[in-house]
Motif scaffolding. Structure first.
Motif, short mmCIF file in Angstrom:
data_model
loop_
_atom_site.label_atom_id
_atom_site.label_comp_id
_atom_site.label_asym_id
_atom_site.label_seq_id
_atom_site.Cartn_x
_atom_site.Cartn_y
_atom_site.Cartn_z
N ALA A 159 -13.35 -0.84 17.71
CA ALA A 159 -12.33 -1.87 17.52
C ALA A 159 -12.09 -1.99 16.02
O ALA A 159 -13.02 -1.88 15.23
CB ALA A 159 -12.79 -3.21 18.09
N ARG A 160 -10.83 -2.18 15.67
CA ARG A 160 -10.52 -2.34 14.26
C ARG A 160 -9.27 -3.19 14.09
O ARG A 160 -8.48 -3.35 15.00
CB ARG A 160 -10.36 -1.00 13.56
CG ARG A 160 -9.27 -0.12 14.10
CD ARG A 160 -9.30 1.21 13.38
NE ARG A 160 -8.46 2.18 14.06
CZ ARG A 160 -8.28 3.40 13.64
NH1 ARG A 160 -8.86 3.81 12.53
NH2 ARG A 160 -7.51 4.22 14.30
N VAL A 161 -9.14 -3.72 12.88
CA VAL A 161 -7.97 -4.50 12.50
C VAL A 161 -7.16 -3.61 11.56
O VAL A 161 -7.70 -3.01 10.64
CB VAL A 161 -8.37 -5.80 11.77
CG1 VAL A 161 -7.14 -6.55 11.28
CG2 VAL A 161 -9.21 -6.67 12.68
N SER A 162 -5.85 -3.51 11.82
CA SER A 162 -4.98 -2.66 11.01
C SER A 162 -3.79 -3.46 10.51
O SER A 162 -3.30 -4.36 11.18
CB SER A 162 -4.44 -1.49 11.84
OG SER A 162 -5.48 -0.71 12.36
N ARG A 163 -3.31 -3.08 9.34
CA ARG A 163 -2.05 -3.62 8.83
C ARG A 163 -1.16 -2.42 8.53
O ARG A 163 -1.55 -1.53 7.78
CB ARG A 163 -2.25 -4.44 7.57
CG ARG A 163 -0.93 -4.97 7.03
CD ARG A 163 -1.11 -5.91 5.87
NE ARG A 163 0.20 -6.32 5.38
CZ ARG A 163 0.38 -7.16 4.39
NH1 ARG A 163 -0.66 -7.69 3.78
NH2 ARG A 163 1.60 -7.47 4.00
N VAL A 164 0.02 -2.41 9.11
CA VAL A 164 0.97 -1.32 8.92
C VAL A 164 1.90 -1.70 7.77
O VAL A 164 2.47 -2.78 7.76
CB VAL A 164 1.78 -1.05 10.21
CG1 VAL A 164 2.80 0.05 9.99
CG2 VAL A 164 0.83 -0.71 11.36
N TYR A 165 2.04 -0.79 6.81
CA TYR A 165 2.84 -1.06 5.63
C TYR A 165 4.20 -0.37 5.62
O TYR A 165 5.10 -0.80 4.92
CB TYR A 165 2.06 -0.65 4.37
CG TYR A 165 0.90 -1.55 4.10
CD1 TYR A 165 1.06 -2.70 3.32
CD2 TYR A 165 -0.35 -1.29 4.63
CE1 TYR A 165 0.00 -3.53 3.07
CE2 TYR A 165 -1.42 -2.13 4.38
CZ TYR A 165 -1.25 -3.25 3.60
OH TYR A 165 -2.30 -4.09 3.37
N HIS A 166 4.32 0.71 6.36
CA HIS A 166 5.56 1.48 6.37
C HIS A 166 5.92 1.82 7.81
O HIS A 166 5.07 2.27 8.57
CB HIS A 166 5.40 2.78 5.56
CG HIS A 166 4.98 2.55 4.15
ND1 HIS A 166 5.86 2.13 3.17
CD2 HIS A 166 3.78 2.64 3.54
CE1 HIS A 166 5.20 1.99 2.03
NE2 HIS A 166 3.94 2.29 2.23
N GLY A 167 7.17 1.58 8.15
CA GLY A 167 7.63 1.91 9.49
C GLY A 167 7.61 3.42 9.74
O GLY A 167 7.71 4.21 8.81
N THR A 168 7.48 3.79 10.97
CA THR A 168 7.52 5.20 11.34
C THR A 168 8.65 5.41 12.34
O THR A 168 8.92 4.55 13.18
CB THR A 168 6.20 5.67 11.97
OG1 THR A 168 5.92 4.86 13.10
CG2 THR A 168 5.05 5.54 10.99
N PRO A 169 9.31 6.55 12.26
CA PRO A 169 10.37 6.81 13.23
C PRO A 169 9.77 7.06 14.60
O PRO A 169 8.60 7.45 14.72
CB PRO A 169 11.05 8.06 12.68
CG PRO A 169 10.02 8.71 11.81
CD PRO A 169 9.16 7.61 11.28
N PRO A 170 10.55 6.83 15.66
CA PRO A 170 10.04 7.14 17.01
C PRO A 170 9.64 8.61 17.08
O PRO A 170 10.28 9.47 16.46
CB PRO A 170 11.24 6.87 17.91
CG PRO A 170 12.14 5.99 17.11
CD PRO A 170 11.91 6.31 15.68
N HIS A 171 8.59 8.87 17.80
CA HIS A 171 8.12 10.25 17.96
C HIS A 171 7.58 10.48 19.34
O HIS A 171 7.35 9.58 20.10
CB HIS A 171 7.10 10.62 16.91
CG HIS A 171 5.88 9.73 16.90
ND1 HIS A 171 5.91 8.47 16.36
CD2 HIS A 171 4.63 9.92 17.36
CE1 HIS A 171 4.71 7.93 16.49
NE2 HIS A 171 3.92 8.77 17.10
N ALA B 118 0.85 -1.19 0.00
CA ALA B 118 0.00 0.00 0.00
C ALA B 118 0.88 1.24 0.00
O ALA B 118 1.99 1.22 0.53
CB ALA B 118 -0.91 0.01 1.22
N ASP B 119 0.40 2.30 -0.62
CA ASP B 119 1.12 3.57 -0.60
C ASP B 119 0.92 4.30 0.71
O ASP B 119 1.70 5.18 1.06
CB ASP B 119 0.65 4.47 -1.75
CG ASP B 119 1.05 3.89 -3.11
OD1 ASP B 119 2.09 3.20 -3.19
OD2 ASP B 119 0.33 4.15 -4.08
N THR B 120 -0.11 3.94 1.45
CA THR B 120 -0.42 4.59 2.72
C THR B 120 0.33 3.91 3.86
O THR B 120 0.84 2.79 3.71
CB THR B 120 -1.93 4.53 3.01
OG1 THR B 120 -2.33 3.17 3.05
CG2 THR B 120 -2.72 5.28 1.95
#
Length: 52
Positions: free
Chosen positions: A40-52, A23-25
């Motif tokens: 409640a929701r199911v999520s799939r993460v496609y791109h890592g994010t830096p610590p914030h 995914a581009d998102t």
């Protein structure tokens, strides 16, 4: 609403398999329930994010 959902049961594996391989998102998600007091929701993460 499907019969399964109306009884509060969800096939999380099927939901996960329905997500695209890429995914581009940052993430893709699907709500299982969305109420005023909770959701409640199911999520799939496609791109890592830096610590914030």
């Amino acid at each position: 609403m499907s019969d399964t959902t109306s009884h509060g049961r969800f096939d999380v594996g099927a939901i996960m398999r329905s997500f695209p391989e890429t995914a581009d998102t940052l993430l893709v998600d699907q709500y299982l329930t969305r109420e005023d007091a909770a959701s409640a929701r199911v999520s799939r993460v496609y791109h890592g994010t830096p610590p914030h």
